[in-house]
Design a protein around this motif. Structure first.
Motif, PDB file in Angstrom:
ATOM      1  N   LYS A 122      31.542  36.497  34.474  1.00 10.02           N
ATOM      2  CA  LYS A 122      31.830  36.802  35.878  1.00 10.02           C
ATOM      3  C   LYS A 122      32.392  35.579  36.605  1.00 10.02           C
ATOM      4  N   ALA A 123      31.735  34.439  36.417  1.00 13.83           N
ATOM      5  CA  ALA A 123      32.185  33.216  37.093  1.00 13.83           C
ATOM      6  C   ALA A 123      33.575  32.804  36.623  1.00 13.83           C
ATOM      7  N   ARG A 124      33.777  32.862  35.318  1.00 16.34           N
ATOM      8  CA  ARG A 124      35.067  32.451  34.763  1.00 16.34           C
ATOM      9  C   ARG A 124      36.173  33.447  35.118  1.00 16.34           C
ATOM     10  N   LEU A 125      35.846  34.736  35.205  1.00 20.22           N
ATOM     11  CA  LEU A 125      36.844  35.734  35.576  1.00 20.22           C
ATOM     12  C   LEU A 125      37.322  35.495  37.000  1.00 20.22           C
ATOM     13  N   GLN A 126      36.394  35.193  37.892  1.00 23.44           N
ATOM     14  CA  GLN A 126      36.776  34.916  39.276  1.00 23.44           C
ATOM     15  C   GLN A 126      37.715  33.711  39.331  1.00 23.44           C
ATOM     16  N   MET A 127      37.394  32.655  38.612  1.00 24.11           N
ATOM     17  CA  MET A 127      38.242  31.459  38.602  1.00 24.11           C
ATOM     18  C   MET A 127      39.593  31.764  37.943  1.00 24.11           C
ATOM     19  N   THR A 128      39.574  32.555  36.887  1.00 21.60           N
ATOM     20  CA  THR A 128      40.819  32.911  36.196  1.00 21.60           C
ATOM     21  C   THR A 128      41.746  33.681  37.127  1.00 21.60           C
ATOM     22  N   THR A 132      45.582  32.900  38.729  1.00 24.47           N
ATOM     23  CA  THR A 132      46.764  33.765  38.649  1.00 24.47           C
ATOM     24  C   THR A 132      47.506  33.790  39.979  1.00 24.47           C
ATOM     25  N   GLN A 133      46.800  33.509  41.055  1.00 25.36           N
ATOM     26  CA  GLN A 133      47.421  33.513  42.380  1.00 25.36           C
ATOM     27  C   GLN A 133      48.075  32.168  42.725  1.00 25.36           C
ATOM     28  N   SER A 134      47.739  31.122  41.960  1.00 25.12           N
ATOM     29  CA  SER A 134      48.231  29.786  42.308  1.00 25.12           C
ATOM     30  C   SER A 134      49.617  29.496  41.760  1.00 25.12           C
ATOM     31  N   GLY A 135      50.102  30.290  40.833  1.00 25.51           N
ATOM     32  CA  GLY A 135      51.473  30.126  40.366  1.00 25.51           C
ATOM     33  C   GLY A 135      51.665  29.139  39.232  1.00 25.51           C
ATOM     34  N   GLY A 136      50.635  28.621  38.630  1.00 29.06           N
ATOM     35  CA  GLY A 136      50.788  27.799  37.440  1.00 29.06           C
ATOM     36  C   GLY A 136      51.060  26.331  37.687  1.00 29.06           C
ATOM     37  N   ASN A 137      50.198  25.647  38.416  1.00 31.11           N
ATOM     38  CA  ASN A 137      50.340  24.203  38.592  1.00 31.11           C
ATOM     39  C   ASN A 137      49.665  23.472  37.430  1.00 31.11           C
ATOM     40  N   SER A 138      49.598  22.161  37.476  1.00 29.47           N
ATOM     41  CA  SER A 138      49.029  21.385  36.366  1.00 29.47           C
ATOM     42  C   SER A 138      47.539  21.674  36.171  1.00 29.47           C
ATOM     43  N   ASN A 139      46.808  21.941  37.259  1.00 28.81           N
ATOM     44  CA  ASN A 139      45.395  22.298  37.128  1.00 28.81           C
ATOM     45  C   ASN A 139      45.229  23.610  36.371  1.00 28.81           C
ATOM     46  N   THR A 140      46.163  24.536  36.571  1.00 31.13           N
ATOM     47  CA  THR A 140      46.113  25.815  35.877  1.00 31.13           C
ATOM     48  C   THR A 140      46.309  25.603  34.383  1.00 31.13           C
ATOM     49  N   LYS A 156      46.883  36.766  31.632  1.00 35.02           N
ATOM     50  CA  LYS A 156      48.237  37.303  31.497  1.00 35.02           C
ATOM     51  C   LYS A 156      48.382  38.587  32.325  1.00 35.02           C
ATOM     52  N   ALA A 157      47.390  39.472  32.247  1.00 36.80           N
ATOM     53  CA  ALA A 157      47.429  40.707  33.035  1.00 36.80           C
ATOM     54  C   ALA A 157      47.418  40.394  34.530  1.00 36.80           C
ATOM     55  N   GLY A 158      46.625  39.407  34.931  1.00 35.11           N
ATOM     56  CA  GLY A 158      46.581  39.000  36.338  1.00 35.11           C
ATOM     57  C   GLY A 158      47.904  38.433  36.818  1.00 35.11           C
ATOM     58  N   MET A 159      48.562  37.639  35.973  1.00 34.11           N
ATOM     59  CA  MET A 159      49.867  37.077  36.335  1.00 34.11           C
ATOM     60  C   MET A 159      50.909  38.179  36.483  1.00 34.11           C
ATOM     61  N   GLU A 160      50.893  39.141  35.566  1.00 34.29           N
ATOM     62  CA  GLU A 160      51.845  40.254  35.651  1.00 34.29           C
ATOM     63  C   GLU A 160      51.603  41.072  36.914  1.00 34.29           C
ATOM     64  N   SER A 161      50.345  41.295  37.233  1.00 31.28           N
ATOM     65  CA  SER A 161      50.005  42.042  38.444  1.00 31.28           C
ATOM     66  C   SER A 161      50.437  41.278  39.691  1.00 31.28           C
ATOM     67  N   SER A 162      50.202  39.974  39.692  1.00 29.99           N
ATOM     68  CA  SER A 162      50.592  39.137  40.828  1.00 29.99           C
ATOM     69  C   SER A 162      52.111  39.142  41.013  1.00 29.99           C
ATOM     70  N   ALA A 163      52.840  39.090  39.911  1.00 33.25           N
ATOM     71  CA  ALA A 163      54.309  39.122  39.979  1.00 33.25           C
ATOM     72  C   ALA A 163      54.787  40.465  40.516  1.00 33.25           C
ATOM     73  N   SER A 164      54.143  41.552  40.110  1.00 27.69           N
ATOM     74  CA  SER A 164      54.519  42.880  40.603  1.00 27.69           C
ATOM     75  C   SER A 164      54.267  43.003  42.100  1.00 27.69           C
ATOM     76  N   ILE A 165      53.143  42.484  42.565  1.00 25.04           N
ATOM     77  CA  ILE A 165      52.831  42.520  44.001  1.00 25.04           C
ATOM     78  C   ILE A 165      53.850  41.692  44.776  1.00 25.04           C
ATOM     79  N   HIS A 166      54.206  40.525  44.221  1.00 21.25           N
ATOM     80  CA  HIS A 166      55.199  39.674  44.877  1.00 21.25           C
ATOM     81  C   HIS A 166      56.544  40.396  44.973  1.00 21.25           C
ATOM     82  N   GLN A 167      56.952  41.065  43.886  1.00 23.13           N
ATOM     83  CA  GLN A 167      58.209  41.814  43.918  1.00 23.13           C
ATOM     84  C   GLN A 167      58.143  42.936  44.946  1.00 23.13           C
ATOM     85  N   TRP A 168      57.012  43.593  45.019  1.00 24.72           N
ATOM     86  CA  TRP A 168      56.854  44.676  45.983  1.00 24.72           C
ATOM     87  C   TRP A 168      56.981  44.147  47.407  1.00 24.72           C
TER      88      TRP A 168
END
Length: 189
Positions: A122-128, A132-140, A156-168
């Protein structure tokens, strides 16, 4: 095994576990490299988890065997996960930590381990998902190197979802149009 053809399930169950055999078992001396017919009582060695599970769940006769808790599920790792689950490098512990933990706990009754794994997940999922919302900086990147395979798939699923929301939000999907059936229904009334 969850799915016979699922390569991730195969890899997760290929993790070695230490087993101690309590009785002589005919026909299994080859596991220890012996040429005798029977595996001797008191033998203790590593075998793949999938084989250990098959021996324990064997229909014809019960195999007297103890499966020892793997080191990566031991007290040191449990304490580290309780203290701060996000700092533990699960890839170094076991590349399929959570998936293997799930199948391991189906065979071994360890409520304490189950609770630690649930809270850590649960803790790691929240951080993960935050990453996905931060866009992939060095900390990521540093964080991703500590994830197990299940967490990487969720990332990966979170990044794809975030990209879809951004496109929307950027209206990249184009204009929404009414279905042709609805237009025909409106004209008919």
């Amino acid at each position: 095994m969850e799915d016979y053809y699922d390569i991730d399930a195969i890899l997760a169950e290929d993790q070695n576990v230490k087993c101690a055999f309590q009785s002589n078992i005919p026909g299994l001396a080859w596991l220890e490299g012996g040429h005798d017919d029977a595996l001797k009582a008191g033998s203790r060695f590593d075998i793949p988890f999938w084989l250990a599970r098959e021996l324990v769940e064997h229909d014809e006769e019960t195999v007297g065997m103890d499966i020892e808790t793997p080191e990566f599920f031991g007290p040191k790792v449990r304490n580290a996960l309780r203290a701060d689950a996000n700092t533990v490098d699960l890839t170094k512990q076991c590349p399929n930590f959570f998936r293997f933990g799930t199948v391991y706990l189906q065979l071994v009754d360890d409520m304490a381990l189950s609770g630690v794994m649930e809270e850590a997940f649960k803790a790691r999922l929240q951080m993960t998902m935050d990453h996905t919302q931060s866009g992939g900086n060095s900390n990521t990147t540093d964080y991703l190197n500590r994830l197990d395979e299940t967490e990487r798939a969720l990332y990966k699923a979170g990044m794809e979802s975030s990209a879809s929301i951004h496109q929307w939000n950027q209206h990249s999907f184009g204009r929404i149009r009414s279905a042709s059936e609805m237009l025909l229904k409106r004209k008919a009334t």
